[in-house]
Design an enzyme around this catalytic site. Structure first.
Site: not given
Ligand code: APR
Length: 239
Positions: A59, A94, A96, A112, A123, A142, A179, A181
């Site tokens: 992190y 979602q 951070v 998230h 605390c 604390c 954006g 998945s």
């Molecule tokens: N423009 C639009 N979409 C994009 C771009 C872009 N330039 N680049 C990538 N993507 C899309 C990908 O096609 C994919 O579907 O963004 C998506 C990212 O998916 P993940 O990496 O799975 O991210 P996310 O869906 O936010 O993950 C959800 O998983 O690990 C956890 O807590 C973490 O909040 C996160 C959660």
């Protein structure tokens, strides 16, 4: 092209894809964070208990990366939409990172958690924390040392603000997912929740079709910095 109806209440969900063009890695794309790190080691309470130094290092690196990043045109378009939209508006992320707020978004819930905050497990106090964190750092509230953790929701933990979010999902008339998945619940289930309520238009904006793409009434694919400003301009044209 404009919409055939106008909207009064908008809920937007964003994921890592909206910040990809700001230089922040996504999780599950080819170069994603979860292809380089074992999420059970760095993003679970059990991983933190086993090896807190590894988790803090992970992190700390992400915090440094975030401080070098800037909001992009997609973040700016959503902030402009909120500013100029007359109706109800809620942005649920979602992510951070703080790129939405740096772009000007205000009605925003970080389901998230937030990378630039830490929380004391002793605390419960949450503190803004832009720098590195280590085991010797004492809680500013604390004074307890060794009880601080990133204020992020790990796998197996309950996301934040869920009641508020479900209320908004049930009453909105436009739901836009950007954006993400669609692989992580509960956010992946939001579109089904909106459909159950039966009154909203649903739109997916993403680089590629998400896991739940077939549940959306409308889908547009391309880089967020192009398709999000285009979509927002279309909304304004129909208002
Ligand atoms: N423009 C639009 N979409 C994009 C771009 C872009 N330039 N680049 C990538 N993507 C899309 C990908 O096609 C994919 O579907 O963004 C998506 C990212 O998916 P993940 O990496 O799975 O991210 P996310 O869906 O936010 O993950 C959800 O998983 O690990 C956890 O807590 C973490 O909040 C996160 C959660």
């Amino acid at each position: 092209m404009t919409f055939e109806r106008s909207f009064r209440s908008i809920v937007i969900l964003t994921g890592a894809g909206i910040s990809a063009e700001s230089g922040l890695g996504t999780f599950r794309d080819r170069d994603g964070l979860w292809t380089k790190y074992d999420l059970s080691e760095v993003a679970t309470p059990e991983g933190f208990a086993r090896n807190p130094v590894l988790v803090h290092d992970f992190y700390n690196a992400r915090r440094r990366n975030l401080l070098e990043a800037q909001p992009n045109a997609a973040h700016a378009a959503l902030a402009a939409l909120e500013r100029q939209w007359g109706g109800d508006f809620l942005l649920v992320t979602q992510n951070v990172d703080d790129l939405h707020e740096r772009a000007g978004s205000q009605r925003l819930l970080h389901m998230h958690g937030e990378l630039l905050k830490i929380r004391c497990e002793h605390c419960g106090h949450v503190t803004a924390w832009p720098g590195d964190l280590d085991l010797a750092t004492a809680c500013p509230a604390c004074g307890n040392a060794g009880s601080l953790r990133p204020h992020v929701v790990w796998f197996g933990e309950m996301p934040l603000y869920m009641e508020e979010i479900y209320d908004a999902l049930q009453s909105c008339d436009l739901f836009v997912s950007i954006g993400t998945s669609g692989q992580v619940y509960p956010a992946a289930g939001f579109v089904a929740e909106v459909r159950r309520a039966g009154r909203a238009h649903t739109v997916e904006l993403n680089l590629d079709p998400s896991d739940g793409h077939s549940l959306f009434a409308e889908r547009l694919y391309g880089p967020a910095t192009e398709i999000v400003p285009e979509f927002v301009a279309r909304l304004f044209a129909s208002a």
